[in-house]
Each structure stands twice: as structure tokens, then as C-alpha cells.
Design a protein around this motif. Structure first.
Motif, mmCIF file in Angstrom:
data_model
loop_
_atom_site.group_PDB
_atom_site.id
_atom_site.type_symbol
_atom_site.label_atom_id
_atom_site.label_comp_id
_atom_site.label_asym_id
_atom_site.label_seq_id
_atom_site.Cartn_x
_atom_site.Cartn_y
_atom_site.Cartn_z
ATOM 1 N N CYS A 42 -5.903 -9.279 1.308
ATOM 2 C CA CYS A 42 -6.538 -9.026 2.601
ATOM 3 C C CYS A 42 -8.015 -9.432 2.602
ATOM 4 O O CYS A 42 -8.641 -9.466 3.656
ATOM 5 C CB CYS A 42 -6.362 -7.572 3.000
ATOM 6 N N PHE A 65 0.802 -1.232 0.000
ATOM 7 C CA PHE A 65 0.000 0.000 0.000
ATOM 8 C C PHE A 65 0.837 1.286 0.000
ATOM 9 O O PHE A 65 0.618 2.188 -0.804
ATOM 10 C CB PHE A 65 -0.951 -0.029 1.210
ATOM 11 N N LYS A 81 -12.115 -1.733 6.479
ATOM 12 C CA LYS A 81 -12.347 -3.154 6.227
ATOM 13 C C LYS A 81 -11.660 -4.018 7.287
ATOM 14 O O LYS A 81 -12.167 -5.069 7.685
ATOM 15 C CB LYS A 81 -11.780 -3.475 4.845
ATOM 16 N N GLY A 92 -3.000 -7.577 7.229
ATOM 17 C CA GLY A 92 -3.474 -6.203 7.219
ATOM 18 C C GLY A 92 -2.541 -5.201 6.581
ATOM 19 O O GLY A 92 -1.575 -5.519 5.911
ATOM 20 N N CYS A 93 -2.878 -3.940 6.881
ATOM 21 C CA CYS A 93 -2.410 -2.789 6.117
ATOM 22 C C CYS A 93 -1.013 -2.328 6.499
ATOM 23 O O CYS A 93 -0.495 -2.689 7.542
ATOM 24 C CB CYS A 93 -3.352 -1.620 6.384
ATOM 25 N N ASN A 94 -0.481 -1.447 5.649
ATOM 26 C CA ASN A 94 0.581 -0.526 6.058
ATOM 27 C C ASN A 94 -0.097 0.667 6.699
ATOM 28 O O ASN A 94 -1.169 1.077 6.277
ATOM 29 C CB ASN A 94 1.331 0.034 4.848
ATOM 30 N N CYS A 143 -1.130 -6.650 2.763
ATOM 31 C CA CYS A 143 0.107 -5.873 2.744
ATOM 32 C C CYS A 143 1.164 -6.458 3.671
ATOM 33 O O CYS A 143 2.356 -6.265 3.453
ATOM 34 C CB CYS A 143 -0.196 -4.415 3.086
ATOM 35 N N MET A 174 -5.223 0.010 9.108
ATOM 36 C CA MET A 174 -5.710 1.392 8.953
ATOM 37 C C MET A 174 -7.029 1.448 8.195
ATOM 38 O O MET A 174 -7.769 2.403 8.304
ATOM 39 C CB MET A 174 -4.658 2.291 8.286
ATOM 40 N N SER A 175 -7.359 0.398 7.407
ATOM 41 C CA SER A 175 -8.563 0.442 6.590
ATOM 42 C C SER A 175 -9.795 0.049 7.409
ATOM 43 O O SER A 175 -9.701 -0.789 8.305
ATOM 44 C CB SER A 175 -8.380 -0.520 5.409
ATOM 45 N N GLN A 231 -10.657 1.029 -3.009
ATOM 46 C CA GLN A 231 -10.051 1.172 -1.690
ATOM 47 C C GLN A 231 -8.543 1.255 -1.750
ATOM 48 O O GLN A 231 -7.919 0.827 -2.711
ATOM 49 C CB GLN A 231 -10.443 -0.005 -0.817
ATOM 50 N N CYS A 232 -7.985 1.829 -0.669
ATOM 51 C CA CYS A 232 -6.531 1.920 -0.530
ATOM 52 C C CYS A 232 -5.910 2.681 -1.696
ATOM 53 O O CYS A 232 -4.877 2.291 -2.231
ATOM 54 C CB CYS A 232 -5.906 0.537 -0.398
HETATM 55 S S1 SF4 Z 1 -4.045 -4.859 3.664
HETATM 56 FE FE1 SF4 Z 1 -4.992 -2.868 4.138
HETATM 57 S S2 SF4 Z 1 -3.763 -1.367 2.982
HETATM 58 FE FE2 SF4 Z 1 -3.289 -3.396 2.147
HETATM 59 S S3 SF4 Z 1 -4.698 -3.582 0.414
HETATM 60 FE FE3 SF4 Z 1 -5.677 -4.546 2.190
HETATM 61 S S4 SF4 Z 1 -6.969 -2.959 3.125
HETATM 62 FE FE4 SF4 Z 1 -5.507 -1.958 1.719
#
Ligand code: SF4
Length: 292
Positions: free
Chosen positions: A220, A15, A259, A147-149, A178, A256-257, A35-36
Motif C-alpha cells: 500500500c 490485514f 495513511k 487499500g485496507c481490509n 491488502c 481504514m488506515s 502500523q496495522c
Molecule cells: S492496505 Fe491498509 S490494512 Fe493493508 S497493510 Fe496497508 S494500511 Fe494496513
């Protein structure tokens, strides 16, 4: 992650690298959905020859060309987008292109079924080696890091530090999204190289089975696959009657998302010990925070 998982196409990053990828000057088209997507992408794309292409009626962006995706005409629309990118390629000529020459090997794209085959072999597919590894104490358990960065944290640090710590303590790791790419960049999805980070038990099992100590299970939105794996481990027997009995945990160190919140809820509801690295943004509401 989706095209890596299903078609083995190498991935440029996760991300927090989307603007960096664009700033190489080598991107003929960047395609986004809902998204993202970093808000300044359109503005940034103007500095290069890159075409930013949006695909969802729910999310259109300044300075983006819109080619709406329709599942009934998926292949035709995909071809149209690829042709748009190819036709834009000549505009790259004469511009500065800087692609960093940094690569990492990874094995990606396990599913609940293929993990099963790797563990027991094609003719005897079974989760038995995994369960026995835990029962005999060679493995201390399994953890899903997903999950996210998160821009509040040094890029990838939360994922990589947690993964290395768990591997050193003989915990097998599965990963998606991510996190998977963060770990891949750190060499943790390379079946040979990654073993140097692992305790003796994880090393023995991964060597015997021929898998990396961190298993990539997709994007994710594929986290439900991890729950299928856990159900299979319970069915195999010897470790308890439900997912809540297993020595298994889930963590999203940098989520951070929005979702990620719903995913976190269904993981908690499934009985998995769950850790979120960042607090939910509801702490002003004491009652809700206590309830959660
Ligand atoms: S892990 Fe989080 S930042 Fe990465 S694609 Fe999925 S929702 Fe987006």
C-alpha cells in the motif's frame, strides 16, 4: 507484500488474517513495526509458543520482545530476528498445529517499468497496446483498487466484488496492499483462471500479452507507482493531455488506515476520479465535509 514483491516469498494473508495466522500454532515469530498491528496480538501470542517481536521505537506492545530495527545494520538485525525464530521452533513441538491446506496461484510484483515490457515486449517496450486497446474500445479503461481490509465489511468482500464487476465490464485493474491479497485469494491474479471473470476485450489483451487481468503493483506504500504508470500512458499519447483526461479511476473500497486518507488526497490531487468505500470520520463537521 514487500517480500512477495521483491523476493517472491508466498504470503499468508492480509490485514484481517494476522490473528488467524497466529492461531495456526505454526508461527515461531511474528514481527511488527508501526502500523496495522491488532492490539490483542501480544495477548493472543501468549496462548501459543509464538514470540511477538516489535521493531520500531515508536510502537512497542504488551508481551512483545523488542529488537529495534536500524537501517545501517539491517542485515545483522534481520539475521538476529530469524535466529530468534529458529531457536523458538523446538517450543512448537507437542503443540497443536493446524495449517489450512488452501492455496491459490498468483503472479505478483509488476512495476511501472515491467508493465511497460510486458505490454510491448522486451525489444519494443511500449504502453501502445494498452492505449490502443482503450482507443479501439476493446478496453473501457483502467482502475486502481487499493487499500485496507475493514472489519465493518465481510472480509475481502468490497475488494473482490468491485474487481469482478470491473473486469466483467472490460476494465483492466491494477492493485496494491491488502486489496491485492484479497484478489489473489479469489484467484483474480492467476493469468489463466482469472480470465473467466473478464469481458471479451480484457480477455483478448491479457491472452495476447500474457498477463493476469489484475496487476499486483506492490504494497500500500507503492501506490505512487500507479501514478507513474498513468503518466506513461499519457506520454504514450492518444488519450488526453493529463491524467484527468484518462478513463482511469482509483478506489479504496474498505479503507481504514489514516495513511489511506493521505494517499486518497494525493490521488485526488493528481486528477484521478477517486472513490472511498467508507466515509471519512469528519461528517460531524459540515464545513470540512463540504470542503473535502
Ligand atoms: S492496505 Fe491498509 S490494512 Fe493493508 S497493510 Fe496497508 S494500511 Fe494496513
Amino acid at each position: 507484500n514487500e517480500i512477495l514483491m521483491r523476493h517472491g516469498i508466498p504470503i499468508a494473508g492480509n490485514f484481517l488474517q494476522q490473528e488467524l495466522a497466529l492461531s495456526t500454532g505454526a508461527v515461531d515469530a511474528m514481527i511488527v513495526d508501526v502500523q496495522c498491528v491488532m492490539p490483542a496480538l501480544g495477548e493472543l501470542a501468549k496462548c501459543f509458543h509464538t514470540k511477538l517481536i516489535s521493531t520500531s521505537p515508536k510502537a512497542k506492545f504488551p508481551f512483545a520482545e523488542h529488537i529495534e530495527f536500524d537501517e545501517a545494520k539491517a542485515l545483522d538485525i534481520a539475521k538476529q530476528i530469524i535466529i530468534t525464530a529458529i531457536e523458538n521452533f523446538p517450543n512448537r513441538k507437542g503443540k497443536q498445529v493446524v495449517i489450512p491446506d488452501i492455496r491459490e496461484n498468483m503472479v505478483a510484483g509488476f512495476t511501472a517499468e515491467s508493465v511497460f515490457e510486458f505490454l510491448g515486449g522486451r525489444y519494443r517496450p511500449s504502453y501502445r497496446p494498452l492505449n490502443e486497446g482503450i482507443i479501439t474500445g476493446r478496453l473501457r479503461g483502467a482502475a486502481a483498487i487499493v487499500g485496507c481490509n475493514n472489519p465493518k465489511i465481510k472480509h475481502d468482500y468490497g475488494h473482490v466484488a468491485m474487481t469482478k464487476e470491473l473486469l466483467a465490464n472490460d476494465v483492466l485493474v491494477v492493485t496494491t496492499g491488502c486489496t491485492a491479497i484479497a484478489d489473489a485469494k479469489a484467484g483474480l491474479l492467476d493469468p489463466g483462471e482469472a480470465l473467466k471473470y473478464c469481458g471479451k476485450g480484457v480477455q483478448e489483451i491479457c491472452r495476447a500479452v500474457g498477463i493476469p487481468p489484475v496487476l499486483h503493483l506492490g504494497s500500500c506504500v507503492d501506490i505512487s507507482r500507479i501514478l507513474v504508470v498513468l503518466c506513461n500512458v499519457v506520454s504514450q499519447g492518444g488519450l488526453g493531455a493529463s491524467i484527468a483526461d484518462l478513463p482511469a479511476a482509483g478506489a479504496a473500497p474498505e479503507w481504514m488506515s489514516e495513511k489511506a486518507v493521505s494517499i486518497g488526497f494525493y490521488v485526488v490531487a493528481s486528477g484521478v476520479y477517486t472513490v472511498l468505500g467508507q466515509p471519512l470520520p469528519v461528517e460531524g463537521a459540515k464545513g470540512l465535509t463540504k470542503f473535502l
